[in-house]
Design an enzyme around this catalytic site. Structure first.
Site: not given
Ligand SMILES: Cc1cc2nc3c(=O)[nH]c(=O)nc-3n(C[C@H](O)[C@H](O)[C@H](O)COP(=O)(O)OP(=O)(O)OC[C@H]3O[C@@H](n4cnc5c(N)ncnc54)[C@H](O)[C@@H]3O)c2cc1C
Length: 380
Positions: A339, A363, A367
């Protein structure tokens, strides 16, 4: 088929649980607010073998199995998901990449310090405009004589500011698409490399997430990790295994949130009885316990396949997808069961609720996990 943990695995779980309760639990909110855990924690984690969980003893590693790895990450995440994220990224991304694809010389140079926890590992794939579509990265590696020169910036890098060793992916030949990306390993402080903006995050705040900028960062050819042009292909294998770690983290976080909700439900009285007496609350707890068990089984199965040396792309994506989405539901119900007290920082519910969202994003988003699973199902 045998679903029982071995006696060693039971001891391992108890040991990591006791460590997390004694050394982490008292500091969880302090580290969340400070946006970083204490440096003193690293040698303590290392003394339990948690900085080199699956790596060979010749490098100082603990040589544990992938299932053991899940148990360790689960128990850390049950108490502090932020610390578990750092341990998972250190073990499962940077150190694993060097272990899987590094030369003997690279392993000898980097693994001992990483597995002893003398340095934290960082792993740079994501960029500001290349997340899910990581192969669209802009960071370049240009050959100059015997050297490679890196230019560009990596975004959202776990330990981007505090990591001592980093693995970074860069485009070494733009004409070759995915097969024109190479990996490099370098020390923090290499001229031309610097930490950029530190992200001020919703959750997982104990784990550093920062930008890393490369400006004419010159590396000897010996710093290339794996073969030229194989960096992206190798990355997919690192992520297959890395996702098992995020699945285990999800199981542990969900377990912690469920236990907090169950205790609170038994203590809190309304209408003259504990709220645990209401069917609405019982059903939430029953759903949580069932879904956590299902998540754990999916996660251990993916880890078991890894231990057999089998490909587990589909299974690790399924485990990560289901466990992370379960954890989101369980953390949400944990707040609901608390709550108003679930909305304030005196109880652990709000922190699980903030931390959990990363698990459906990092990682590979949910999606992208569905996309990976569907490709495996359809053979496309
Ligand atoms: C706390 C934290 C730690 C991290 N640590 C690391 C790290 O150590 N090393 C590293 O390299 N990265 C790291 N990341 C990055 C992380 O892996 C990415 O944020 C993640 O892969 C998503 O990429 P984006 O944020 O650019 O989202 P986007 O790719 O821009 O996605 C935005 C939205 O669109 C959707 N989307 C995109 N493409 C498609 C598709 N083809 N079909 C359907 N939906 C889709 C996604 O699912 C999401 O809902 C970290 C992120 C965070 C927040």
């Amino acid at each position: 088929m045998d679903f029982r943990p071995s006696e060693e695995q039971e001891i391992l779980r108890r040991t990591v649980r006791e460590f997390a309760e004694a050394e982490m639990r008292p500091h969880v909110m302090e580290w969340d607010e400070a946006q970083g855990f204490s440096k003193d924690l690293l040698p303590k984690l290392a003394s339990l073998g948690l900085m080199g969980i699956q790596f060979a003893e010749e490098y100082g590693g603990s040589a544990m199995s992938a299932v053991d790895y899940c148990i360790c990450i689960e128990e850390l995440a049950r108490v502090d998901p932020g610390v578990a994220l750092s341990v998972a990224a250190h073990n499962g991304l940077c150190t694993a990449h060097i272990n899987m694809f590094g030369s003997d010389a690279q392993k000898e140079t980097y693994l001992p310090r990483l597995v002893k926890g003398e340095v934290l590992g960082a792993w740079g794939l994501t960029e500001a405009n290349a997340g899910s579509d990581a192969a669209a990265m802009r960071t370049t590696a240009t050959r100059q004589g015997d050297c490679w020169v890196l230019n560009g910036a990596k975004a959202f890098i776990t330990h981007g500011a505090i990591g001592g060793v980093m693995v970074v992916m860069a485009v070494s030949d733009r004409t070759k698409g995915n097969r024109g990306i190479s990996a490099f390993v370098l020390e923090h402080g290499t001229p031309g490399m610097r930490a950029g903006k530190k992200e001020n995050k919703l959750g997982m705040r104990a784990s550093d997430t920062s930008e890393v900028v490369f400006q004419d960062c010159r590396l000897p050819g010996s710093q290339m990790l794996g073969e030229e042009g194989q960096g992206f292909i190798n990355t997919l294998q690192v992520l297959d295994a890395g996702r098992i770690g995020i699945a285990a983290l999800s199981v542990g976080l969900a377990q912690g949130a469920y236990e907090a909700a169950r205790s609170y439900a038994k203590e809190r009285h309304q209408f003259g009885q504990p709220i645990a007496a209401f069917q609405a609350i019982q059903w939430k707890l029953a759903n949580a316990a069932t879904e956590i068990e299902a998540s754990r089984l999916l996660t251990y199965r993916a880890a078991y396949l890894k231990d057999l040396g089998r490909r587990m792309t589909k299974e690790s994506a399924m485990a990560k997808l289901y466990s992370s989405e379960t954890a989101v539901r369980v953390a949400d119900d944990c707040v609901q069961i608390h709550g108003g007290y679930g909305f304030v920082k005196d109880y652990p519910a709000e922190k699980y609720f903030r931390d959990v969202k990363l698990l459906t994003i990092g990682e590979g988003t949910s999606e992208i996990q569905r996309l990976v699973i569907a490709r495996q199902l359809l053979g496309s």
